[in-house]
Design a protein around this motif. Sequence first.
Motif, PDB file in Angstrom:
ATOM      1  N   GLU A 146      -7.502  -9.774  -0.496  1.00 29.59           N
ATOM      2  CA  GLU A 146      -7.492  -8.925  -1.522  1.00 29.59           C
ATOM      3  C   GLU A 146      -6.908  -8.793  -2.325  1.00 29.59           C
ATOM      4  O   GLU A 146      -7.988  -8.621  -3.876  1.00 29.59           O
ATOM      5  CB  GLU A 146      -6.703  -7.548  -0.401  1.00 29.59           C
ATOM      6  CG  GLU A 146      -7.780  -6.712   0.907  1.00 29.59           C
ATOM      7  CD  GLU A 146      -7.085  -5.190   0.556  1.00 29.59           C
ATOM      8  OE1 GLU A 146      -6.900  -4.327   0.715  1.00 29.59           O
ATOM      9  OE2 GLU A 146      -6.021  -5.585   1.613  1.00 29.59           O
ATOM     10  N   ASP A 167      -6.595   1.849  -3.161  1.00 29.29           N
ATOM     11  CA  ASP A 167      -6.696   0.369  -2.486  1.00 29.29           C
ATOM     12  C   ASP A 167      -6.264   1.355  -1.576  1.00 29.29           C
ATOM     13  O   ASP A 167      -5.578   0.393  -1.434  1.00 29.29           O
ATOM     14  CB  ASP A 167      -6.766  -0.728  -3.796  1.00 29.29           C
ATOM     15  CG  ASP A 167      -4.888  -0.062  -4.276  1.00 29.29           C
ATOM     16  OD1 ASP A 167      -4.385   1.270  -3.955  1.00 29.29           O
ATOM     17  OD2 ASP A 167      -4.068  -0.705  -4.693  1.00 29.29           O
ATOM     18  N   GLN A 190     -18.004  -1.357  -4.568  1.00 29.78           N
ATOM     19  CA  GLN A 190     -16.673  -0.998  -6.086  1.00 29.78           C
ATOM     20  C   GLN A 190     -16.636   1.213  -5.887  1.00 29.78           C
ATOM     21  O   GLN A 190     -17.554   1.072  -6.758  1.00 29.78           O
ATOM     22  CB  GLN A 190     -16.973  -1.676  -6.125  1.00 29.78           C
ATOM     23  CG  GLN A 190     -16.022  -1.979  -7.359  1.00 29.78           C
ATOM     24  CD  GLN A 190     -14.480  -2.199  -6.852  1.00 29.78           C
ATOM     25  OE1 GLN A 190     -14.373  -3.489  -6.432  1.00 29.78           O
ATOM     26  NE2 GLN A 190     -13.664  -1.245  -7.139  1.00 29.78           N
ATOM     27  N   ASP A 223     -15.735 -14.749  -0.439  1.00 25.83           N
ATOM     28  CA  ASP A 223     -15.900 -15.216   0.799  1.00 25.83           C
ATOM     29  C   ASP A 223     -16.585 -16.849   0.364  1.00 25.83           C
ATOM     30  O   ASP A 223     -17.301 -17.195  -0.124  1.00 25.83           O
ATOM     31  CB  ASP A 223     -15.705 -14.049   1.683  1.00 25.83           C
ATOM     32  CG  ASP A 223     -15.373 -14.437   2.846  1.00 25.83           C
ATOM     33  OD1 ASP A 223     -14.627 -15.920   2.882  1.00 25.83           O
ATOM     34  OD2 ASP A 223     -15.616 -13.751   3.986  1.00 25.83           O
ATOM     35  N   ALA A 269      -9.378 -11.062  -4.804  1.00 27.65           N
ATOM     36  CA  ALA A 269     -10.506 -10.581  -4.860  1.00 27.65           C
ATOM     37  C   ALA A 269     -10.522  -9.385  -6.284  1.00 27.65           C
ATOM     38  O   ALA A 269     -10.734  -9.037  -7.120  1.00 27.65           O
ATOM     39  CB  ALA A 269     -11.245  -9.740  -3.695  1.00 27.65           C
ATOM     40  N   GLU A 270      -8.708  -8.456  -6.109  1.00 26.90           N
ATOM     41  CA  GLU A 270      -8.612  -7.648  -6.747  1.00 26.90           C
ATOM     42  C   GLU A 270      -8.370  -8.054  -8.285  1.00 26.90           C
ATOM     43  O   GLU A 270      -8.727  -7.967  -9.464  1.00 26.90           O
ATOM     44  CB  GLU A 270      -7.547  -6.396  -6.371  1.00 26.90           C
ATOM     45  CG  GLU A 270      -7.382  -5.303  -7.545  1.00 26.90           C
ATOM     46  CD  GLU A 270      -6.267  -4.907  -6.372  1.00 26.90           C
ATOM     47  OE1 GLU A 270      -6.810  -3.529  -6.558  1.00 26.90           O
ATOM     48  OE2 GLU A 270      -5.539  -5.111  -5.168  1.00 26.90           O
ATOM     49  N   LYS A 276      -0.751  -5.867   0.737  1.00 31.84           N
ATOM     50  CA  LYS A 276      -2.222  -5.862   1.093  1.00 31.84           C
ATOM     51  C   LYS A 276      -2.466  -8.097   1.518  1.00 31.84           C
ATOM     52  O   LYS A 276      -1.344  -8.449   1.490  1.00 31.84           O
ATOM     53  CB  LYS A 276      -2.551  -6.054  -0.167  1.00 31.84           C
ATOM     54  CG  LYS A 276      -2.779  -4.722  -1.016  1.00 31.84           C
ATOM     55  CD  LYS A 276      -3.230  -4.677  -2.398  1.00 31.84           C
ATOM     56  CE  LYS A 276      -3.144  -3.576  -2.606  1.00 31.84           C
ATOM     57  NZ  LYS A 276      -3.812  -2.650  -4.631  1.00 31.84           N
ATOM     58  N   THR A 277      -3.503  -8.490   1.679  1.00 31.18           N
ATOM     59  CA  THR A 277      -3.640  -9.648   2.531  1.00 31.18           C
ATOM     60  C   THR A 277      -3.631 -10.210   1.121  1.00 31.18           C
ATOM     61  O   THR A 277      -4.395 -10.283  -0.560  1.00 31.18           O
ATOM     62  CB  THR A 277      -4.747  -9.862   3.440  1.00 31.18           C
ATOM     63  OG1 THR A 277      -6.163  -9.148   2.517  1.00 31.18           O
ATOM     64  CG2 THR A 277      -4.936  -8.836   4.720  1.00 31.18           C
ATOM     65  N   ARG A 318       0.934  -1.291  -0.165  1.00 31.94           N
ATOM     66  CA  ARG A 318       0.259  -0.211  -0.231  1.00 31.94           C
ATOM     67  C   ARG A 318       0.662   0.977  -0.114  1.00 31.94           C
ATOM     68  O   ARG A 318      -0.282   2.521  -0.420  1.00 31.94           O
ATOM     69  CB  ARG A 318      -1.256   0.192   1.233  1.00 31.94           C
ATOM     70  CG  ARG A 318      -1.851  -1.051   1.658  1.00 31.94           C
ATOM     71  CD  ARG A 318      -2.508  -0.747   2.666  1.00 31.94           C
ATOM     72  NE  ARG A 318      -3.134  -1.886   3.125  1.00 31.94           N
ATOM     73  CZ  ARG A 318      -4.177  -2.887   2.083  1.00 31.94           C
ATOM     74  NH1 ARG A 318      -4.641  -2.219   1.336  1.00 31.94           N
ATOM     75  NH2 ARG A 318      -4.801  -4.082   3.151  1.00 31.94           N
ATOM     76  N   GLU A 331      -7.761  -1.288   2.982  1.00 34.78           N
ATOM     77  CA  GLU A 331      -8.297  -2.655   3.273  1.00 34.78           C
ATOM     78  C   GLU A 331      -9.847  -2.530   2.663  1.00 34.78           C
ATOM     79  O   GLU A 331     -10.582  -2.215   3.445  1.00 34.78           O
ATOM     80  CB  GLU A 331      -7.944  -3.204   4.031  1.00 34.78           C
ATOM     81  CG  GLU A 331      -8.424  -5.010   3.838  1.00 34.78           C
ATOM     82  CD  GLU A 331      -7.523  -5.989   5.375  1.00 34.78           C
ATOM     83  OE1 GLU A 331      -8.235  -6.912   5.723  1.00 34.78           O
ATOM     84  OE2 GLU A 331      -6.833  -5.434   6.056  1.00 34.78           O
ATOM     85  N   ARG A 332     -10.422  -3.824   1.440  1.00 37.20           N
ATOM     86  CA  ARG A 332     -11.100  -4.193   1.373  1.00 37.20           C
ATOM     87  C   ARG A 332     -11.440  -5.382   1.592  1.00 37.20           C
ATOM     88  O   ARG A 332     -11.099  -6.639   1.147  1.00 37.20           O
ATOM     89  CB  ARG A 332     -11.568  -3.645  -0.554  1.00 37.20           C
ATOM     90  CG  ARG A 332     -11.354  -2.018  -0.413  1.00 37.20           C
ATOM     91  CD  ARG A 332     -11.714  -2.088  -1.828  1.00 37.20           C
ATOM     92  NE  ARG A 332     -10.713  -2.565  -2.455  1.00 37.20           N
ATOM     93  CZ  ARG A 332     -10.380  -2.111  -4.036  1.00 37.20           C
ATOM     94  NH1 ARG A 332     -11.026  -2.278  -4.680  1.00 37.20           N
ATOM     95  NH2 ARG A 332      -8.807  -2.688  -4.095  1.00 37.20           N
ATOM     96  N   ARG A 333     -13.013  -5.773   2.869  1.00 38.45           N
ATOM     97  CA  ARG A 333     -13.250  -6.925   3.025  1.00 38.45           C
ATOM     98  C   ARG A 333     -14.052  -7.365   2.201  1.00 38.45           C
ATOM     99  O   ARG A 333     -15.666  -6.640   1.872  1.00 38.45           O
ATOM    100  CB  ARG A 333     -13.134  -7.081   4.595  1.00 38.45           C
ATOM    101  CG  ARG A 333     -12.179  -6.850   5.618  1.00 38.45           C
ATOM    102  CD  ARG A 333     -12.722  -6.424   6.670  1.00 38.45           C
ATOM    103  NE  ARG A 333     -11.184  -6.499   7.428  1.00 38.45           N
ATOM    104  CZ  ARG A 333     -10.642  -7.293   7.809  1.00 38.45           C
ATOM    105  NH1 ARG A 333     -10.573  -9.089   7.506  1.00 38.45           N
ATOM    106  NH2 ARG A 333      -9.209  -7.146   8.495  1.00 38.45           N
TER     107      ARG A 333
END
Length: 515
Positions: free
Chosen positions: A334, A406, A399, A436, A337-338, A330-331, A318, A409-411
Amino acid sequence: MSNNEVAPTDTIWPDPVPPKDDQAELARVDEVIAAGPFAATWESLADYQVPDWFRDAKFGVFLHWGAYTVPAFGNEWYPRNMYLEGSPEFAHHRETYGDHAEFGYKDFLPSFTAERWDPQAWVSLFKKAGAQFVVPVAEHHDGLAMYATERSRWNTTTIGPHRDIVGDLGQAVRDQWLVLGVSSHRAEHWFFLNGGSRFDSDVRDPAFADFYGPAQREELAPNDAYVIDWFLRTIELIDKYQPQVLWFDWWIEQPAFEPWLRKLAAYYYNVAAGWGRGVVIQYKWKAFAPGTAVLDLERGAMASVYPDVWQNDTSVGRTSWSWIPDQQYKTLPELIAELVDVVAKNGVLLLNIGPKSDGTIAEEEQGLLTGIGDWLQVNGQAIYGSRPWVIAAEGPTGQADGSFIDSAERRFTSADIRFTVQERYGNQRLYATLLDWPTDGIARIEALGTASGHLDAGIASVELLGHDGDLEWTRTDDALVVTLPDHRPSVVGAVLRVTPEPADPGARMPFGHQL
């Protein structure tokens, strides 16, 4: 060499390069353009078609690696910020390395040695990650060319690693059957080091003007000599390395670049036709006319399916595109998902990592790459070669649309779903990727309910990628409802493959897609 440890400053600098015959080279470029098939007009360039290899690839690796990884402080803009009085980088530089007139950015170059760099090992990692193309930074804003240029003495074959970084990495990329690209950030060098011209620093030393560049104000448009040099450096990259991706940062939007962008695209597309390879130019904002190249959003996303193939370039970190010891990563959920979100909206993900100055890649970044690769081993058929569906997404999590979105963090939830379609040998399948795993083990896909209007055909089967057994499922007016097994095939989300009932011969494909 450890962070903040640098070589002595009594360096013997590279010898100046002989002047080039720019007019002869420009005449050669004009001859290639005149031979066609593309002319240097937006009308002619509108005939460009994005190659299938790029449309199908979906995932590439970007690399920010350069001398800025020696101080490894702040981010890859350290060369600029270290000369901006009042910045954290300015204070850090004074405290750590001393006066800017005695030790400037150029003095980091001998310490950028890449002594542990193994390009074949890098590419093996990228291939394990599932990447299909690799884009190293050929030159960042700092002015150090990472390749064997004949237009500057300041390159990695003459100082630092004493290696052709782009050439050696390109050979490894091609040895392992991936596609090579390059990025050019040279345009921004016009102003990038201008902070050092405001006080007593080595940027003012005429002996290093060819490295620090014009160091002009941002308000000033680049002059003809600078733009021609930028153009011919880019031509050199094309001719020497034959990259199939050419990525540009934002400053080529300056009007002074516009006629040269048209000429560059015509040259690149014409010589690539001679190579027999499809190529891609990537640009930001409005530097190129729509349809003449591929739009790139930095750290971005689309709200829905975009009609043309586009790209999101983003990073595993980030806080910096280059390696720093306090990187905020980032995880894995994440990043996956991206990737899925970009692909569902007709995009390609170019994911950046930042190697250390010695040529090694941080364990955290290796782990994120292999995590993506493990996920793609199970679920890649929902990604590679796919096309958008009539809708890209459903779910409660918003979104944002645009660039630079970004930072936080986006969950996502199991109700956040992305859709892609595969067509093979006259058959079609729809992939619904849950971002998820549902806590109750039940997947609910509203877009596939009988009342949604998105799918008129019946459903023949529903499968979970990575799971061999049958699934229990029902289709109601409101949703397709699927009971998932106890075992999760992959660590992030779930991908359901939905196969329609056979259509009558000659009928349209039941899932269809917009493009």
